[in-house]
Design a protein around this motif. Structure first.
Motif, PDB file in Angstrom:
ATOM      1  N   ASN A 162       0.822  -1.206   0.000  1.00 39.50           N
ATOM      2  CA  ASN A 162       0.000   0.000   0.000  1.00 39.50           C
ATOM      3  C   ASN A 162       0.861   1.264   0.000  1.00 39.50           C
ATOM      4  O   ASN A 162       0.497   2.267  -0.612  1.00 39.50           O
ATOM      5  CB  ASN A 162      -0.926  -0.018   1.226  1.00 39.50           C
ATOM      6  N   GLU A 163       1.999   1.213   0.655  1.00 44.58           N
ATOM      7  CA  GLU A 163       2.850   2.404   0.764  1.00 44.58           C
ATOM      8  C   GLU A 163       3.591   2.734  -0.525  1.00 44.58           C
ATOM      9  O   GLU A 163       4.097   3.839  -0.684  1.00 44.58           O
ATOM     10  CB  GLU A 163       3.842   2.243   1.922  1.00 44.58           C
ATOM     11  N   LEU A 164       3.636   1.801  -1.438  1.00 40.68           N
ATOM     12  CA  LEU A 164       4.314   2.057  -2.709  1.00 40.68           C
ATOM     13  C   LEU A 164       3.652   3.209  -3.472  1.00 40.68           C
ATOM     14  O   LEU A 164       4.340   4.004  -4.114  1.00 40.68           O
ATOM     15  CB  LEU A 164       4.340   0.783  -3.553  1.00 40.68           C
ATOM     16  N   ALA A 165       2.338   3.324  -3.370  1.00 40.91           N
ATOM     17  CA  ALA A 165       1.644   4.441  -4.026  1.00 40.91           C
ATOM     18  C   ALA A 165       2.127   5.782  -3.473  1.00 40.91           C
ATOM     19  O   ALA A 165       2.277   6.756  -4.221  1.00 40.91           O
ATOM     20  CB  ALA A 165       0.132   4.310  -3.859  1.00 40.91           C
ATOM     21  N   THR A 166       2.400   5.824  -2.179  1.00 36.48           N
ATOM     22  CA  THR A 166       2.920   7.042  -1.560  1.00 36.48           C
ATOM     23  C   THR A 166       4.291   7.390  -2.131  1.00 36.48           C
ATOM     24  O   THR A 166       4.576   8.552  -2.428  1.00 36.48           O
ATOM     25  CB  THR A 166       3.011   6.875  -0.028  1.00 36.48           C
ATOM     26  N   VAL A 167       5.132   6.385  -2.308  1.00 32.44           N
ATOM     27  CA  VAL A 167       6.468   6.601  -2.863  1.00 32.44           C
ATOM     28  C   VAL A 167       6.359   7.151  -4.286  1.00 32.44           C
ATOM     29  O   VAL A 167       7.046   8.104  -4.655  1.00 32.44           O
ATOM     30  CB  VAL A 167       7.298   5.301  -2.820  1.00 32.44           C
ATOM     31  N   PHE A 168       5.461   6.578  -5.083  1.00 32.91           N
ATOM     32  CA  PHE A 168       5.254   7.086  -6.445  1.00 32.91           C
ATOM     33  C   PHE A 168       4.744   8.522  -6.428  1.00 32.91           C
ATOM     34  O   PHE A 168       5.218   9.362  -7.197  1.00 32.91           O
ATOM     35  CB  PHE A 168       4.266   6.209  -7.219  1.00 32.91           C
ATOM     36  N   LEU A 169       3.803   8.801  -5.566  1.00 32.94           N
ATOM     37  CA  LEU A 169       3.235  10.150  -5.505  1.00 32.94           C
ATOM     38  C   LEU A 169       4.312  11.178  -5.156  1.00 32.94           C
ATOM     39  O   LEU A 169       4.446  12.198  -5.835  1.00 32.94           O
ATOM     40  CB  LEU A 169       2.089  10.220  -4.490  1.00 32.94           C
ATOM     41  N   PHE A 170       5.073  10.920  -4.109  1.00 40.87           N
ATOM     42  CA  PHE A 170       6.146  11.842  -3.715  1.00 40.87           C
ATOM     43  C   PHE A 170       7.145  12.019  -4.855  1.00 40.87           C
ATOM     44  O   PHE A 170       7.543  13.136  -5.175  1.00 40.87           O
ATOM     45  CB  PHE A 170       6.870  11.324  -2.459  1.00 40.87           C
ATOM     46  N   SER A 171       7.563  10.913  -5.443  1.00 45.53           N
ATOM     47  CA  SER A 171       8.571  10.963  -6.506  1.00 45.53           C
ATOM     48  C   SER A 171       8.099  11.798  -7.689  1.00 45.53           C
ATOM     49  O   SER A 171       8.819  12.678  -8.174  1.00 45.53           O
ATOM     50  CB  SER A 171       8.900   9.548  -6.989  1.00 45.53           C
ATOM     51  N   ILE A 172       6.908  11.523  -8.149  1.00 49.82           N
ATOM     52  CA  ILE A 172       6.400  12.208  -9.339  1.00 49.82           C
ATOM     53  C   ILE A 172       6.131  13.679  -9.059  1.00 49.82           C
ATOM     54  O   ILE A 172       6.521  14.548  -9.843  1.00 49.82           O
ATOM     55  CB  ILE A 172       5.150  11.489  -9.885  1.00 49.82           C
ATOM     56  N   VAL A 173       5.499  13.993  -7.936  1.00 54.71           N
ATOM     57  CA  VAL A 173       5.172  15.394  -7.639  1.00 54.71           C
ATOM     58  C   VAL A 173       6.446  16.219  -7.457  1.00 54.71           C
ATOM     59  O   VAL A 173       6.572  17.306  -8.032  1.00 54.71           O
ATOM     60  CB  VAL A 173       4.253  15.512  -6.409  1.00 54.71           C
ATOM     61  N   PHE A 174       7.398  15.718  -6.688  1.00 56.49           N
ATOM     62  CA  PHE A 174       8.637  16.475  -6.496  1.00 56.49           C
ATOM     63  C   PHE A 174       9.390  16.650  -7.812  1.00 56.49           C
ATOM     64  O   PHE A 174       9.938  17.713  -8.084  1.00 56.49           O
ATOM     65  CB  PHE A 174       9.532  15.833  -5.430  1.00 56.49           C
ATOM     66  N   LEU A 175       9.400  15.611  -8.614  1.00 60.43           N
ATOM     67  CA  LEU A 175      10.085  15.702  -9.896  1.00 60.43           C
ATOM     68  C   LEU A 175       9.439  16.757 -10.794  1.00 60.43           C
ATOM     69  O   LEU A 175      10.126  17.581 -11.395  1.00 60.43           O
ATOM     70  CB  LEU A 175      10.068  14.338 -10.598  1.00 60.43           C
ATOM     71  N   VAL A 176       8.111  16.760 -10.857  1.00 60.96           N
ATOM     72  CA  VAL A 176       7.405  17.717 -11.721  1.00 60.96           C
ATOM     73  C   VAL A 176       7.543  19.142 -11.202  1.00 60.96           C
ATOM     74  O   VAL A 176       7.744  20.080 -11.977  1.00 60.96           O
ATOM     75  CB  VAL A 176       5.919  17.326 -11.858  1.00 60.96           C
ATOM     76  N   VAL A 177       7.461  19.330  -9.908  1.00 64.06           N
ATOM     77  CA  VAL A 177       7.505  20.682  -9.346  1.00 64.06           C
ATOM     78  C   VAL A 177       8.924  21.242  -9.357  1.00 64.06           C
ATOM     79  O   VAL A 177       9.143  22.384  -9.742  1.00 64.06           O
ATOM     80  CB  VAL A 177       6.923  20.695  -7.913  1.00 64.06           C
ATOM     81  N   ILE A 178       9.896  20.441  -8.946  1.00 65.86           N
ATOM     82  CA  ILE A 178      11.255  20.944  -8.796  1.00 65.86           C
ATOM     83  C   ILE A 178      12.071  20.776 -10.079  1.00 65.86           C
ATOM     84  O   ILE A 178      12.990  21.525 -10.329  1.00 65.86           O
ATOM     85  CB  ILE A 178      11.936  20.265  -7.591  1.00 65.86           C
ATOM     86  N   LYS A 179      11.707  19.798 -10.891  1.00 65.86           N
ATOM     87  CA  LYS A 179      12.382  19.502 -12.157  1.00 65.86           C
ATOM     88  C   LYS A 179      13.878  19.333 -11.971  1.00 65.86           C
ATOM     89  O   LYS A 179      14.319  18.527 -11.176  1.00 65.86           O
ATOM     90  CB  LYS A 179      12.034  20.547 -13.214  1.00 65.86           C
ATOM     91  N   LYS A 206      16.093  21.224 -10.617  1.00 67.08           N
ATOM     92  CA  LYS A 206      16.717  21.829  -9.439  1.00 67.08           C
ATOM     93  C   LYS A 206      17.080  20.778  -8.391  1.00 67.08           C
ATOM     94  O   LYS A 206      17.877  21.021  -7.513  1.00 67.08           O
ATOM     95  CB  LYS A 206      15.779  22.861  -8.817  1.00 67.08           C
ATOM     96  N   LEU A 207      16.460  19.637  -8.473  1.00 65.61           N
ATOM     97  CA  LEU A 207      16.700  18.573  -7.499  1.00 65.61           C
ATOM     98  C   LEU A 207      17.662  17.574  -8.120  1.00 65.61           C
ATOM     99  O   LEU A 207      17.361  16.952  -9.118  1.00 65.61           O
ATOM    100  CB  LEU A 207      15.371  17.890  -7.144  1.00 65.61           C
ATOM    101  N   SER A 208      18.808  17.439  -7.533  1.00 61.39           N
ATOM    102  CA  SER A 208      19.768  16.479  -8.086  1.00 61.39           C
ATOM    103  C   SER A 208      19.233  15.069  -7.887  1.00 61.39           C
ATOM    104  O   SER A 208      18.468  14.792  -6.958  1.00 61.39           O
ATOM    105  CB  SER A 208      21.133  16.630  -7.413  1.00 61.39           C
ATOM    106  N   LEU A 209      19.643  14.198  -8.753  1.00 63.00           N
ATOM    107  CA  LEU A 209      19.198  12.814  -8.687  1.00 63.00           C
ATOM    108  C   LEU A 209      19.596  12.163  -7.363  1.00 63.00           C
ATOM    109  O   LEU A 209      18.805  11.449  -6.754  1.00 63.00           O
ATOM    110  CB  LEU A 209      19.778  12.038  -9.874  1.00 63.00           C
ATOM    111  N   LEU A 210      20.796  12.425  -6.889  1.00 68.56           N
ATOM    112  CA  LEU A 210      21.266  11.839  -5.633  1.00 68.56           C
ATOM    113  C   LEU A 210      20.441  12.342  -4.450  1.00 68.56           C
ATOM    114  O   LEU A 210      20.006  11.554  -3.602  1.00 68.56           O
ATOM    115  CB  LEU A 210      22.751  12.150  -5.418  1.00 68.56           C
ATOM    116  N   THR A 211      20.210  13.665  -4.388  1.00 68.58           N
ATOM    117  CA  THR A 211      19.404  14.233  -3.301  1.00 68.58           C
ATOM    118  C   THR A 211      17.997  13.652  -3.325  1.00 68.58           C
ATOM    119  O   THR A 211      17.435  13.299  -2.290  1.00 68.58           O
ATOM    120  CB  THR A 211      19.339  15.765  -3.414  1.00 68.58           C
ATOM    121  N   GLY A 212      17.433  13.550  -4.505  1.00 65.51           N
ATOM    122  CA  GLY A 212      16.097  12.976  -4.643  1.00 65.51           C
ATOM    123  C   GLY A 212      16.046  11.538  -4.198  1.00 65.51           C
ATOM    124  O   GLY A 212      15.121  11.122  -3.493  1.00 65.51           O
ATOM    125  N   PHE A 213      17.050  10.758  -4.581  1.00 66.84           N
ATOM    126  CA  PHE A 213      17.097   9.352  -4.197  1.00 66.84           C
ATOM    127  C   PHE A 213      17.239   9.204  -2.685  1.00 66.84           C
ATOM    128  O   PHE A 213      16.554   8.387  -2.069  1.00 66.84           O
ATOM    129  CB  PHE A 213      18.248   8.634  -4.916  1.00 66.84           C
TER     130      PHE A 213
END
Length: 178
Positions: free
Chosen positions: A128-145, A147-154
């Motif tokens: 069930n928590e996997l959906a949360t991980v996808f949501l955070f990942s996609i939203v942060f990626l779209v909003v920050i584009k 500006k967020l390094s791949l390492l920091t995001g990971f």
């Protein structure tokens, strides 16, 4: 033809609806799995009602929202010019993985509709928590584009996963104490 901003607004609305289904469907799986462990007649009554709730959520909200999200997202993709940007390639990969998650829920849904309970409630809570991980990942990626390094995001994503798993473990402990 609809204006880009109207399509974008509708896309966001249907993403929210799709995620509502992706968040709630595994909860229904958990409740159905736990109902299967109850004595009769509670088991039959609960499972019958939960199966109805699963079907309605899946076919009336989750699937239509998924399809409309993909159609609107594809429309945006070809009208926005973002397809040539690196962050969009990563977002598309995440969306493909999210669709895989959606199909995994379809698989579990079909199993439970056929009274096959192959996963424990704890396994389903983790899934069930996997959906949360996808949501955070996609939203942060779209909003920050970019500006967020791949390492920091990971690293941030791993912290989120650890927090979610700790929450599941604490909840399990709490339930044992009841």
């Amino acid at each position: 033809m609809l204006d880009y901003n109207y399509i974008k607004a509708l896309h966001i609305i249907f993403v929210v609806n799709w995620f509502a289904g992706l968040f709630y469907m595994p909860r229904l799986f958990i409740y159905t799995t736990e109902a299967n462990e109850k004595p009769e007649p509670d088991r039959s009554i609960l499972i019958a009602q939960l199966k109805i709730m699963q079907s309605r959520l899946w076919y009336i909200i989750t699937w239509p929202a998924c399809i409309i999200t993909v159609v609107l997202g594809t429309t945006l993709l070809f009208t926005s010019g973002f397809l040539s940007q690196g962050w969009m390639h990563l977002k598309l990969l995440l969306v493909v993985l999210l669709l895989g998650y959606h199909f995994s829920l379809q698989y579990i849904f079909k199993q439970q509709q056929n009274n096959l309970f192959n996963y424990t409630s704890t396994q389903l809570r983790i899934w069930n928590e996997l959906a949360t991980v996808f949501l955070f990942s996609i939203v942060f990626l779209v909003v920050i584009k970019s500006k967020l390094s791949l390492l920091t995001g990971f690293i941030s994503l791993m912290v989120l996963v650890i927090l979610l798993m700790a929450g599941i473990k604490l909840y399990k402990q709490f339930r044992k104490e009841e």
